[in-house]
Design a protein around this motif. Structure first.
Motif, PDB file in Angstrom:
ATOM      1  N   ILE A 285       0.829  -1.200   0.000  1.00 51.01           N
ATOM      2  CA  ILE A 285       0.000   0.000   0.000  1.00 51.01           C
ATOM      3  C   ILE A 285       0.867   1.255   0.000  1.00 51.01           C
ATOM      4  N   GLU A 286       2.013   1.195   0.679  1.00 51.88           N
ATOM      5  CA  GLU A 286       2.904   2.356   0.739  1.00 51.88           C
ATOM      6  C   GLU A 286       3.545   2.632  -0.621  1.00 51.88           C
ATOM      7  N   GLN A 317       3.088   9.828   6.657  1.00 54.32           N
ATOM      8  CA  GLN A 317       1.635   9.700   6.687  1.00 54.32           C
ATOM      9  C   GLN A 317       1.217   8.492   5.837  1.00 54.32           C
ATOM     10  N   PRO A 318       1.271   7.300   6.405  1.00 55.52           N
ATOM     11  CA  PRO A 318       0.943   6.078   5.650  1.00 55.52           C
ATOM     12  C   PRO A 318      -0.491   6.099   5.139  1.00 55.52           C
ATOM     13  N   PRO A 319      -0.741   5.540   3.968  1.00 57.09           N
ATOM     14  CA  PRO A 319      -2.104   5.474   3.428  1.00 57.09           C
ATOM     15  C   PRO A 319      -2.944   4.458   4.178  1.00 57.09           C
ATOM     16  N   GLU A 320      -4.246   4.536   3.984  1.00 55.61           N
ATOM     17  CA  GLU A 320      -5.160   3.629   4.664  1.00 55.61           C
ATOM     18  C   GLU A 320      -5.286   2.312   3.911  1.00 55.61           C
ATOM     19  N   GLU A 321      -5.523   1.242   4.637  1.00 55.15           N
ATOM     20  CA  GLU A 321      -5.620  -0.089   4.050  1.00 55.15           C
ATOM     21  C   GLU A 321      -6.745  -0.201   3.031  1.00 55.15           C
ATOM     22  N   GLY A 322      -7.838   0.517   3.238  1.00 52.02           N
ATOM     23  CA  GLY A 322      -8.976   0.417   2.341  1.00 52.02           C
ATOM     24  C   GLY A 322      -8.636   0.790   0.915  1.00 52.02           C
ATOM     25  N   ALA A 323      -7.723   1.744   0.751  1.00 51.15           N
ATOM     26  CA  ALA A 323      -7.325   2.167  -0.585  1.00 51.15           C
ATOM     27  C   ALA A 323      -6.607   1.038  -1.310  1.00 51.15           C
TER      28      ALA A 323
END
Length: 332
Positions: A285-286, A317-323
């Motif tokens: 995701i990152e 600011q790591p992205p969210e898992e849902g994305a």
């Protein structure tokens, strides 16, 4: 993996570890016996000195893969590459590309078991006995009806092992992979059968082993996406201790390609780097977030400036898992 798994990427991935042997991009055999320089271009490891001849700098053997439909030409070229020091010869009957299939190469030959047998037999006879000959196939061309027949034809030709990609040509790379169909083939053969297809995680590797009945795996895209996947799988089976590489460490590996791309125009350099980034983004995701920020950069200096800033920003600011779940759902 044509256009991707060249000697530079083999060197990087085998230095990471967990790979027992690797295979070149296929050499397409059409109408001649190639001069030595052609095989050395596909497999520069043939020129490595001493005990590293035919191996990467990490000591991993590199098998040379041939693709073609003429038994005699395949045999003569196999003999030539064996003389150059190839540790093994692999025969490609799995490539689903239209351009390859239209010229009677790759998976299209799975419609003709007798031809598979004649190619394997001719190559095995032409290559010294101490050099293994293997083959890779899919479950079929349009359907799976000839899967066992094709496998038996290749085994009868004298190959030492068979790799089976668990989909047909028409199924391409679309999930799922039908690992249970490999078990049906394995039951009929006395030679080792390697399972391949849709292995991206240690969990999928374990499931593949269970369904296919094989403890031997061939991994392509999954290893490009997760360079330490081989180590993760071996650790999952208790064969070694391994701390997974972080997404930042995966991206650092990409810098190893840069010196080998310096002769290319900027766009060609960044296209190659973005190709690997795309694979990284399939399982991270990152990295996907990083990739989205830099994918439109074409000039090399601007690409790396944007990359370095994106790594800092995503780490902060790591992205969210849902994305990431939505991204996977799109079929990447």
């Amino acid at each position: 993996m044509e256009g991707l798994m060249d000697h530079n990427l083999r060197d990087i991935l085998t230095r990471v570890g967990g790979i027992d042997h690797c295979v070149t991009e296929f050499v397409r055999i059409t109408h001649q016996v190639y001069p030595s320089r052609v095989f050395r271009r596909y497999c520069p490891e043939l020129d490595n000195p001493g005990e590293l001849r035919g191996k990467t700098a990490a000591g991993t053997p590199v098998h040379v893969q041939l693709l073609g439909s003429d038994p005699q030409l395949m045999a003569e070229n196999a003999a030539k590459v064996a003389e150059l020091g190839a540790p093994a010869i692999d025969l490609n009957f799995g490539c689903p590309a239209k351009t390859v299939n239209s010229s009677q190469g790759g998976a299209v030959l799975l419609q003709y078991p007798d031809l598979l047998n004649r190619i394997a037999t001719a190559v095995r006879a032409a290559v010294p006995a101490h050099i293994p000959v293997s083959a890779k196939m899919r479950l079929g061309f349009k359907d799976k009806t000839l899967a066992i027949t094709n496998a038996e034809a290749l085994a009868a030709g004298g190959i030492q092992w068979l790799t089976v990609h668990a989909r047909t040509k028409t199924e391409g790379y679309k999930p799922p992979a039908y690992w249970d169909q490999i078990a049906r083939i394995k039951e009929q053969l006395s030679i080792p059968v390697l399972a391949n297809g849709e292995i991206w995680t240690p969990q999928q590797a374990r499931q593949c082993m269970t369904e296919s009945g094989s403890d031997l795996l061939m991994i392509g895209r999954g290893l490009v996406a997760v360079p330490d996947l081989g180590l993760r799988i071996k650790a999952d089976h208790g064969h070694l201790q391994h701390d997974n590489l972080s997404w930042q460490q995966h991206l650092q590996l990409m810098y190893g390609l840069v010196p080998h791309l310096a002769h290319l125009p900027d766009k060609a350099q960044t296209d190659r780097l973005k190709q690997w980034l795309h694979y990284f983004s399939m399982q991270s995701i990152e990295v996907r977030a990083v990739f989205e920020r830099i994918k439109r950069q074409r000039e090399t200096a601007a690409f790396f400036k944007a990359l370095e800033q994106a790594i800092v920003d995503v780490a902060a600011q790591p992205p969210e898992e849902g994305a990431f779940a939505a991204y996977q759902h799109k079929g990447f």
